[in-house]
Scaffold this active site. Sequence first.
Site, PDB file in Angstrom:
ATOM      1  N   LYS A  48     -29.889  10.083   7.836  1.00 41.67           N
ATOM      2  CA  LYS A  48     -28.478  10.458   7.725  1.00 41.67           C
ATOM      3  C   LYS A  48     -28.093  11.440   8.824  1.00 41.67           C
ATOM      4  O   LYS A  48     -27.078  11.251   9.514  1.00 41.67           O
ATOM      5  CB  LYS A  48     -28.194  11.082   6.359  1.00 41.67           C
ATOM      6  CG  LYS A  48     -26.726  11.454   6.160  1.00 41.67           C
ATOM      7  CD  LYS A  48     -26.489  12.162   4.842  1.00 41.67           C
ATOM      8  CE  LYS A  48     -26.876  13.613   4.914  1.00 41.67           C
ATOM      9  NZ  LYS A  48     -26.487  14.385   3.716  1.00 41.67           N
ATOM     10  N   ASP A  97     -23.645   9.861   2.715  1.00 47.34           N
ATOM     11  CA  ASP A  97     -23.816  11.077   1.935  1.00 47.34           C
ATOM     12  C   ASP A  97     -23.341  10.803   0.505  1.00 47.34           C
ATOM     13  O   ASP A  97     -23.105   9.643   0.134  1.00 47.34           O
ATOM     14  CB  ASP A  97     -23.075  12.253   2.570  1.00 47.34           C
ATOM     15  CG  ASP A  97     -21.559  12.117   2.485  1.00 47.34           C
ATOM     16  OD1 ASP A  97     -21.060  11.045   2.055  1.00 47.34           O
ATOM     17  OD2 ASP A  97     -20.857  13.076   2.841  1.00 47.34           O
TER      18      ASP A  97
END
Length: 234
Positions: free
Chosen positions: A143, A162
Amino acid sequence: LTIPARPSRRPAANRASTARPDATLTRRARTVYARLRRLYPDATCELDYRSPFELAVATVLSAQCTDKRVNMVTPVLFAKYPDADALAAARVADVESIVRSTGFFRSKAKSIMGLAQAVVAEHGGRLPESMDALVVLPGIGRKTANVILGNAFGRNEGVVVDTHIGRLSRRLGFSRHDDPVKVERDLMALFPRKSWTLLAHLLIWHGRRTCAARTPKCDGCRLADLCPSAGRAR
């Protein structure tokens, strides 16, 4: 602070799923994207940074912390430690003191100092520009690497997933999964590569402003007619 030995780890495959998404779902996804672009024309990364390394550090600090709080801390941090070389040589206690208000300050201080040391030792003080090189650095997962590559280097290697993006992807019917890697693959299959970085910003902005986790504002949502969860998302 010394850099602990790290096992070699490869990032999850960054190619879209081989299964082609349903044409109706694809059309709806593109309509959602177009509406979000009109709704949030200024959508962008809300972390303040001046270099790829600063973005990497800020993103590590943003874990379980608001971007607003991180943006209050990083000017002090980067004024004292303006680059990887400076942060790599810092005193742990000093870094912990600066980042304390972001939460989990001991582990975050360790991560960003380990990141700085690895960047200095392995990359001459410059943050690398590839997924493979980024995800083996301390504190950097897929991420965070996607955040860095998309925003600092302009490279759409994947979609940031997220909590906001995972939640909206499930509510909008773009993915059935909880695993961020699987959600990312579903989004990559639905949306053109050139849109991946902006898509993440748009979904995050909508999640923060309208589609909250506990109290989504479905009545005033511009996506309600396209959302299978409208009126019952909790």
